[in-house]
Design an enzyme around this catalytic site. Sequence first.
Site, PDB file in Angstrom:
ATOM      1  N   ARG A 103     -38.057  14.050 110.537  1.00 32.94           N
ATOM      2  CA  ARG A 103     -37.014  15.081 110.439  1.00 32.94           C
ATOM      3  C   ARG A 103     -35.908  14.793 111.454  1.00 32.94           C
ATOM      4  O   ARG A 103     -34.756  15.137 111.242  1.00 32.94           O
ATOM      5  CB  ARG A 103     -37.608  16.479 110.680  1.00 32.94           C
ATOM      6  CG  ARG A 103     -36.633  17.595 110.281  1.00 32.94           C
ATOM      7  CD  ARG A 103     -37.190  18.987 110.529  1.00 32.94           C
ATOM      8  NE  ARG A 103     -37.210  19.322 111.928  1.00 32.94           N
ATOM      9  CZ  ARG A 103     -38.284  19.729 112.600  1.00 32.94           C
ATOM     10  NH1 ARG A 103     -39.444  19.846 112.002  1.00 32.94           N
ATOM     11  NH2 ARG A 103     -38.203  20.013 113.876  1.00 32.94           N
ATOM     12  N   TYR A 153     -14.529  21.920  94.312  1.00 33.73           N
ATOM     13  CA  TYR A 153     -15.714  21.942  93.447  1.00 33.73           C
ATOM     14  C   TYR A 153     -16.315  23.354  93.459  1.00 33.73           C
ATOM     15  O   TYR A 153     -16.385  23.994  94.513  1.00 33.73           O
ATOM     16  CB  TYR A 153     -16.708  20.892  93.968  1.00 33.73           C
ATOM     17  CG  TYR A 153     -18.064  20.951  93.340  1.00 33.73           C
ATOM     18  CD1 TYR A 153     -18.221  20.961  91.952  1.00 33.73           C
ATOM     19  CD2 TYR A 153     -19.210  20.974  94.123  1.00 33.73           C
ATOM     20  CE1 TYR A 153     -19.478  20.999  91.375  1.00 33.73           C
ATOM     21  CE2 TYR A 153     -20.467  21.004  93.560  1.00 33.73           C
ATOM     22  CZ  TYR A 153     -20.605  21.028  92.185  1.00 33.73           C
ATOM     23  OH  TYR A 153     -21.848  21.068  91.620  1.00 33.73           O
ATOM     24  N   ASP A 189     -13.949  16.363 101.863  1.00 29.02           N
ATOM     25  CA  ASP A 189     -14.921  15.892 100.879  1.00 29.02           C
ATOM     26  C   ASP A 189     -14.289  14.688 100.170  1.00 29.02           C
ATOM     27  O   ASP A 189     -13.333  14.832  99.404  1.00 29.02           O
ATOM     28  CB  ASP A 189     -15.219  17.031  99.893  1.00 29.02           C
ATOM     29  CG  ASP A 189     -16.259  16.651  98.847  1.00 29.02           C
ATOM     30  OD1 ASP A 189     -16.436  15.448  98.576  1.00 29.02           O
ATOM     31  OD2 ASP A 189     -16.873  17.574  98.268  1.00 29.02           O
ATOM     32  N   LYS A 226     -22.876  10.523  93.550  1.00 34.05           N
ATOM     33  CA  LYS A 226     -21.817  10.101  92.639  1.00 34.05           C
ATOM     34  C   LYS A 226     -21.537   8.604  92.778  1.00 34.05           C
ATOM     35  O   LYS A 226     -22.419   7.800  92.565  1.00 34.05           O
ATOM     36  CB  LYS A 226     -20.579  10.971  92.873  1.00 34.05           C
ATOM     37  CG  LYS A 226     -20.908  12.490  92.919  1.00 34.05           C
ATOM     38  CD  LYS A 226     -21.333  13.001  91.578  1.00 34.05           C
ATOM     39  CE  LYS A 226     -21.979  14.384  91.532  1.00 34.05           C
ATOM     40  NZ  LYS A 226     -21.740  15.354  92.546  1.00 34.05           N
TER      41      LYS A 226
HETATM   42  C1  PLP Z   1     -16.417  16.941  94.958  1.00 36.38           C
HETATM   43  C2  PLP Z   1     -17.871  17.282  95.018  1.00 36.38           C
HETATM   44  N1  PLP Z   1     -18.425  17.570  96.215  1.00 36.38           N
HETATM   45  C3  PLP Z   1     -19.733  17.886  96.323  1.00 36.38           C
HETATM   46  C4  PLP Z   1     -20.549  17.938  95.220  1.00 36.38           C
HETATM   47  C5  PLP Z   1     -21.979  18.335  95.378  1.00 36.38           C
HETATM   48  O1  PLP Z   1     -22.822  17.255  95.406  1.00 36.38           O
HETATM   49  P1  PLP Z   1     -24.384  17.340  95.073  1.00 36.38           P
HETATM   50  O2  PLP Z   1     -24.495  17.660  93.625  1.00 36.38           O
HETATM   51  O3  PLP Z   1     -24.889  15.995  95.473  1.00 36.38           O
HETATM   52  O4  PLP Z   1     -24.949  18.442  95.915  1.00 36.38           O
HETATM   53  C6  PLP Z   1     -20.025  17.629  93.962  1.00 36.38           C
HETATM   54  C7  PLP Z   1     -20.891  17.672  92.765  1.00 36.38           C
HETATM   55  O5  PLP Z   1     -20.442  17.571  91.641  1.00 36.38           O
HETATM   56  C8  PLP Z   1     -18.646  17.308  93.857  1.00 36.38           C
HETATM   57  O6  PLP Z   1     -18.067  17.042  92.674  1.00 36.38           O
END
Ligand code: PLP
Length: 393
Positions: A55, A109, A182, A207
């Site tokens: 952890r 998102y 992000d 992704k």
């Molecule tokens: C821009 C963006 N940030 C974060 C996330 C979240 O990622 P996760 O599904 O791995 O939690 C997504 C998911 O589609 C996303 O498109």
Amino acid sequence: MNIHTKAVHSGDRKKPGPFIPVTTPIYTAASYFYEQIEDLDGIFARERQGFCYSRYENPTTAALEELMASLEGGQGALACASGMTAIQTALTVALADRRKTVLAASALYGASITVLLNVLGPLGIETRFVDVCDLEALEKAAAGHAPGAVLMETTSNPLLRVGEIDRIAQIARRAGAALIVDNTFATPLLARPLEWGAHMVVHSVTKYLAGHGDVLGGVVVSDAGHLEPLRALARASGPVLGPFESYLTMRGIKTFALRMERQCANACRVASWLAARPAVERVYFTGDPAHPDAAAIRRQFPAGMYGAIVSFELKDAGREQVFGFMNRLRLVVPATSLGDVHSMVLYPVMSSHREVSPKHRERMGIRDNLLRISVGIEAVEDILEDLDQALGA
Ligand SMILES: Cc1ncc(COP(=O)(O)O)c(C=O)c1O
């Protein structure tokens, strides 16, 4: 020794030989053994390097964290169980010793909006939304709301707005806020926000980075100031990525830049092809010279690389027509995610932005006829042929 004892101990806790594995192995051990307990004590005390408990740190995950820090130009990283865990962890660390208000890009998102409003909101953390592409509006909001953190996406999901990160970072810093970016859609091939003044960069490695649709994971890449607080949070509450997922992500990252180059090139073709279809009302693509943020895109992204997401509105379509189009696809996969080797289509109103209120969706410009394509690495002619037959019917 009794067979019961041998079954438990034989073969374990061998020192590796003089060899070094060419790629990082998957270390599944939860804890680590040292011949002298003083060594373990020194690691717990953080006086010496090593591993004591997974952890806290795990050798496979630590290798991924080193890789991500190197790609993003950060001082270190924390790999997390998902992109959303990474976002929540970054926000928690940013706000720990700052004012409890987040200034969030209005284009985000859907789950990020949900975390802000439904997870952090009830804890007393207030979120104000602002168009971060409008620097004047951002400056005014930063002065008016005194935020502790600013949260934005390099390229927003799903309408692909692109803010000028260096200028946004200056505004955030002047207001005493941490800028969290992000970078999932852009990847470090197109943008490295830490180099432009962000404090932390987050990714859904699910992704483009892992890239094969078989891992859920996230990462926070940090500047020097937030690294120890991130690690302390991980030691305490363990939002960490497991070793198998870390291994798969590292394996995926080895080809991410190649995949991304191909996906960006394919996306340019898909975007211009869609723009010429009578069934398509409007195309959203970062490579469009008429894009509202064209100047920021030109300034920030490498020439000819715009990202590999194309969003578009179907003409005179509602949910039924959108479902019909998705059901007719034979190659492009109608499923929730993006950034995989295969092309995918997603319906934001149904999935990525389902939890967002209709009013907020309307403000973001997400309509009921909007679809988002994540363009894959296939031969582009095959992608176009599939879109053609699905649109044509
Ligand atoms: C821009 C963006 N940030 C974060 C996330 C979240 O990622 P996760 O599904 O791995 O939690 C997504 C998911 O589609 C996303 O498109």
